[in-house]
Design an enzyme around this catalytic site. Structure first.
Site, PDB file in Angstrom:
ATOM      1  N   ASN A  13       1.645  -7.865   7.778  1.00 53.19           N
ATOM      2  CA  ASN A  13       0.958  -7.136   8.948  1.00 53.19           C
ATOM      3  C   ASN A  13       0.547  -8.038   9.860  1.00 53.19           C
ATOM      4  OD1 ASN A  13      -0.882  -5.515  10.215  1.00 53.19           O
ATOM      5  ND2 ASN A  13      -2.268  -5.162   8.272  1.00 53.19           N
ATOM      6  N   TRP A  14       0.989  -8.026  10.976  1.00 52.09           N
ATOM      7  CA  TRP A  14       0.762  -8.881  12.004  1.00 52.09           C
ATOM      8  C   TRP A  14      -0.653  -8.544  12.822  1.00 52.09           C
ATOM      9  CZ3 TRP A  14       5.911 -10.308  15.036  1.00 52.09           C
ATOM     10  CH2 TRP A  14       6.674 -10.842  14.258  1.00 52.09           C
ATOM     11  N   HIS A 101      -5.634   1.572   7.093  1.00 49.38           N
ATOM     12  CA  HIS A 101      -6.035   0.157   6.787  1.00 49.38           C
ATOM     13  C   HIS A 101      -7.385   0.030   7.229  1.00 49.38           C
ATOM     14  CE1 HIS A 101      -6.731  -3.991   7.579  1.00 49.38           C
ATOM     15  NE2 HIS A 101      -5.401  -4.471   6.916  1.00 49.38           N
ATOM     16  N   GLU A 168      -6.598  -3.034  -0.953  1.00 57.08           N
ATOM     17  CA  GLU A 168      -7.106  -4.197  -0.126  1.00 57.08           C
ATOM     18  C   GLU A 168      -8.578  -4.220  -0.353  1.00 57.08           C
ATOM     19  OE1 GLU A 168      -4.337  -5.626   2.639  1.00 57.08           O
ATOM     20  OE2 GLU A 168      -5.163  -3.870   3.933  1.00 57.08           O
ATOM     21  N   GLY A 174      -8.993 -11.269   5.436  1.00 54.83           N
ATOM     22  CA  GLY A 174      -9.237 -12.224   6.325  1.00 54.83           C
ATOM     23  C   GLY A 174     -10.314 -13.340   6.193  1.00 54.83           C
ATOM     24  N   GLY A 226      -1.897 -10.320   5.505  1.00 55.19           N
ATOM     25  CA  GLY A 226      -2.307 -10.179   6.956  1.00 55.19           C
ATOM     26  C   GLY A 226      -2.201 -11.460   7.486  1.00 55.19           C
TER      27      GLY A 226
HETATM   28  P1  PGA Z   1      -5.459 -11.074   4.897  1.00 48.76           P
HETATM   29  O1  PGA Z   1      -5.246  -9.461   5.534  1.00 48.76           O
HETATM   30  O2  PGA Z   1      -4.227 -11.288   4.446  1.00 48.76           O
HETATM   31  O3  PGA Z   1      -5.389 -11.700   6.280  1.00 48.76           O
HETATM   32  O4  PGA Z   1      -6.638 -10.869   4.110  1.00 48.76           O
HETATM   33  C1  PGA Z   1      -4.759  -8.526   4.848  1.00 48.76           C
HETATM   34  C2  PGA Z   1      -4.610  -7.024   5.318  1.00 48.76           C
HETATM   35  O5  PGA Z   1      -5.609  -6.886   6.225  1.00 48.76           O
HETATM   36  O6  PGA Z   1      -3.745  -6.324   5.338  1.00 48.76           O
END
Ligand code: PGA
Length: 254
Positions: A13-14, A101, A168, A174, A226
């Site tokens: 997921n960019w 999301h 998630e 993040g 992400g």
């Molecule tokens: P992350 O994000 O890998 O940067 O923690 C995952 C996401 O939000 O799908």
């Protein structure tokens, strides 16, 4: 539906990155070169909408590399300024669509009812929805994690059976710090009881060091990546790390 031998599904997921087409093409090409020979996985790249048409043809030649989108609207067409319909995405060779999301729930006030409509629209056009669910840190501290997961799952999937679910935990997204294995196991078995026979992915702080454990030790059928999906070397390492895990039998789309 029928039982399908499923390869681990790795979704990149960019988000709202990168900011130029030149960079997007470079990133895509490096990912493509990296994952080309790693056959025992299904890799989905979800770039921002404006880049999708550019990648239309680039995915065609590699069977296990697919194109996905990060969201879509529930209507097919019409006076809905700024929206993108599932029919448009299908036309651009997208196969998977991320829906619900946590960033969309948070910044764009998407609720479970809207998410349910989006999933239905995605399925109507023969695309595969990836429903994201997860509790915030505050909800977890209050002991409400399971309640939230249940609500997001039940309302989001009302009268729907064919989908991919992504767990998630919002507090892990993040941060570079993924959910621990014990917590992940607990969430996985809880979701599995509610969403029977659908693939469940893990997302939030995934990197090449922890990727394998979520599938091998916990049982997830794949990963939603992400930040690490923006680094082609790291993303390739993630795909490689899970590629030696055997396929699993799962009731899947038909
Ligand atoms: P992350 O994000 O890998 O940067 O923690 C995952 C996401 O939000 O799908």
């Amino acid at each position: 539906m029928r039982i399908k031998n499923m390869r681990p599904l790795i979704v990149g997921n960019w988000k709202c990155n990168p900011t130029t087409l030149v960079e997007a093409k470079r990133l895509f090409n490096l990912v493509k070169i990296g994952v080309k020979k790693i056959r025992n996985t299904e890799v989905v790249i979800c770039p921002p909408f404006p880049y999708l048409a550019e990648f239309f043809d680039r995915c065609r030649k590699i069977q296990h590399l697919k194109l996905g989108a990060q969201d879509c609207f529930w209507e097919e067409k019409g006076a809905f300024t700024g929206e993108v319909s599932p029919k448009m995405l299908k036309d651009l060779n997208c196969e998977y669509i991320i829906i619900g999301h946590s960033e969309r729930r948070r910044y764009f006030r998407e609720n479970n009812e809207m998410i349910n409509k989006k999933i239905k629209a995605v399925l109507n056009f023969g695309l595969k929805p990836i429903l994201c669910i997860g509790e915030t840190e505050k909800e977890r501290k209050k002991g409400k994690a399971k309640e939230i997961l249940k609500e997001q799952l039940q309302k989001g999937t009302e009268s729907i059976k064919n989908l991919v679910v992504a767990y998630e935990p919002v507090w892990a997204i993040g941060t570079g710090k993924a959910c621990g294995i014990t917590e992940a196991k607990e969430a996985y078995s809880f979701i599995k009881r509610l969403a029977k026979n659908v693939p469940i992915l893990y997302g939030g702080g995934v990197n090449s060091q922890n990727a394998r454990d979520f599938i091998k030790k916990v049982g997830f059928q794949g990963l939603l990546v992400g930040g690490a999906s923006l680094n082609p070397q790291e993303f390739t390492k993630i795909v490689k790390a899970v590629s030696s895990i055997p396929k699993c039998n799962i009731l899947f789309f038909d």
